[in-house]
Design a protein around this motif. Structure first.
Motif, PDB file in Angstrom:
ATOM      1  N   CYS A  75      38.045 -33.622 -32.744  1.00 45.00           N
ATOM      2  CA  CYS A  75      38.037 -32.995 -34.058  1.00 45.00           C
ATOM      3  C   CYS A  75      36.746 -33.377 -34.795  1.00 45.00           C
ATOM      4  O   CYS A  75      36.252 -34.484 -34.641  1.00 45.00           O
ATOM      5  CB  CYS A  75      39.206 -33.478 -34.909  1.00 45.00           C
ATOM      6  SG  CYS A  75      40.820 -33.361 -34.123  1.00 45.00           S
ATOM      7  N   ARG A  97      42.406 -24.730 -30.782  1.00 43.56           N
ATOM      8  CA  ARG A  97      42.677 -25.238 -29.428  1.00 43.56           C
ATOM      9  C   ARG A  97      43.784 -24.415 -28.773  1.00 43.56           C
ATOM     10  O   ARG A  97      43.689 -24.043 -27.606  1.00 43.56           O
ATOM     11  CB  ARG A  97      43.075 -26.711 -29.468  1.00 43.56           C
ATOM     12  CG  ARG A  97      41.894 -27.623 -29.654  1.00 43.56           C
ATOM     13  CD  ARG A  97      42.316 -29.069 -29.761  1.00 43.56           C
ATOM     14  NE  ARG A  97      41.150 -29.879 -30.102  1.00 43.56           N
ATOM     15  CZ  ARG A  97      41.192 -30.944 -30.887  1.00 43.56           C
ATOM     16  NH1 ARG A  97      42.332 -31.351 -31.412  1.00 43.56           N
ATOM     17  NH2 ARG A  97      40.092 -31.608 -31.158  1.00 43.56           N
ATOM     18  N   CYS A 106      43.969 -34.538 -28.754  1.00 39.60           N
ATOM     19  CA  CYS A 106      42.871 -35.443 -29.100  1.00 39.60           C
ATOM     20  C   CYS A 106      42.640 -36.476 -27.995  1.00 39.60           C
ATOM     21  O   CYS A 106      42.097 -37.552 -28.246  1.00 39.60           O
ATOM     22  CB  CYS A 106      43.130 -36.145 -30.448  1.00 39.60           C
ATOM     23  SG  CYS A 106      43.188 -35.042 -31.861  1.00 39.60           S
ATOM     24  N   CYS A 109      38.978 -37.663 -27.471  1.00 40.83           N
ATOM     25  CA  CYS A 109      38.255 -38.312 -28.574  1.00 40.83           C
ATOM     26  C   CYS A 109      37.766 -39.686 -28.149  1.00 40.83           C
ATOM     27  O   CYS A 109      38.364 -40.316 -27.288  1.00 40.83           O
ATOM     28  CB  CYS A 109      39.167 -38.521 -29.788  1.00 40.83           C
ATOM     29  SG  CYS A 109      39.721 -37.042 -30.590  1.00 40.83           S
ATOM     30  N   CYS A 117      42.773 -40.625 -35.723  1.00 39.18           N
ATOM     31  CA  CYS A 117      43.117 -39.200 -35.756  1.00 39.18           C
ATOM     32  C   CYS A 117      44.627 -39.019 -35.606  1.00 39.18           C
ATOM     33  O   CYS A 117      45.227 -38.148 -36.227  1.00 39.18           O
ATOM     34  CB  CYS A 117      42.377 -38.469 -34.643  1.00 39.18           C
ATOM     35  SG  CYS A 117      42.218 -36.711 -34.902  1.00 39.18           S
TER      36      CYS A 117
END
Ligand SMILES: [Zn+2]
Length: 181
Positions: A75, A97, A106, A109, A117
């Motif tokens: 993100c 997504r 995520c 990430c 997140c």
């Protein structure tokens, strides 16, 4: 970083900033002129979303890869280092997504960001696709102004640069659509 800091920085090295970064600035100034003239919402981000709804048909004409980069692997955060996305950006990322068939977890990430997140509850807001994209681009614009480029990690610098390049392409495309009005 305050507006004055940003102005100082630009005066200091504006034309030595990466070309795409300057181009992104110009694209945003043009779009900003349009949504300020066309819409009356008090909050700028609401005018941005309104713009995204009005030009929603542009979404179908974009290169999938330009959209994908904005939500994958992670993100777009709140601006500084591992700051997580805000609730709207998280929701917008989820929506896109899903649209692109990317697993929304995520997972990719950076660990430090993923941890933060995970705690962000996506805003309960029913985004259209291009509206969601504009919300993320608005975040990139804010980050450009407020210091994401201070990131010292080379991989992150590369990612930030990539976000700006893809964003610039998308903004150019929608400006062509605006010009047709
Ligand atoms: Zn995330």
């Amino acid at each position: 970083m305050t507006a004055v800091d940003t102005i100082r920085e630009w005066l200091d090295k504006g034309y030595n900033l990466p070309e795409e970064e300057n181009s992104f600035f110009v694209m945003w100034v043009l779009i900003n002129a349009y949504y300020n003239e066309a819409y009356g919402e008090k909050d700028e981000w609401k005018r941005v979303l309104h713009f995204g709804r009005d030009f929603g048909k542009v979404f179908g004409e974009l290169d999938k890869i330009d959209v994908e980069v904005l939500v994958n692997p992670e993100c777009v955060g709140g601006g500084m280092l591992t700051e997580p996305p805000n609730r709207y950006v998280k929701k917008a990322s989820e929506v896109l997504r899903r649209k692109l068939g990317i697993a929304d977890n995520c997972e990719k990430c950076r660990t430090s960001k993923k941890r933060r997140c995970r705690d962000i509850q996506p805003e309960n807001y029913d985004f259209q696709n291009f509206e969601a994209l504009m919300r993320i681009l608005y975040q990139i614009r804010c980050n450009l102004f407020h210091g994401e480029k201070l990131d010292r990690d080379v991989n992150q610098q590369r990612r930030n640069h990539e976000l700006v390049i893809r964003g610039d392409t998308i903004l150019r495309r929608v400006l062509e659509e605006v010009a047709r009005k």
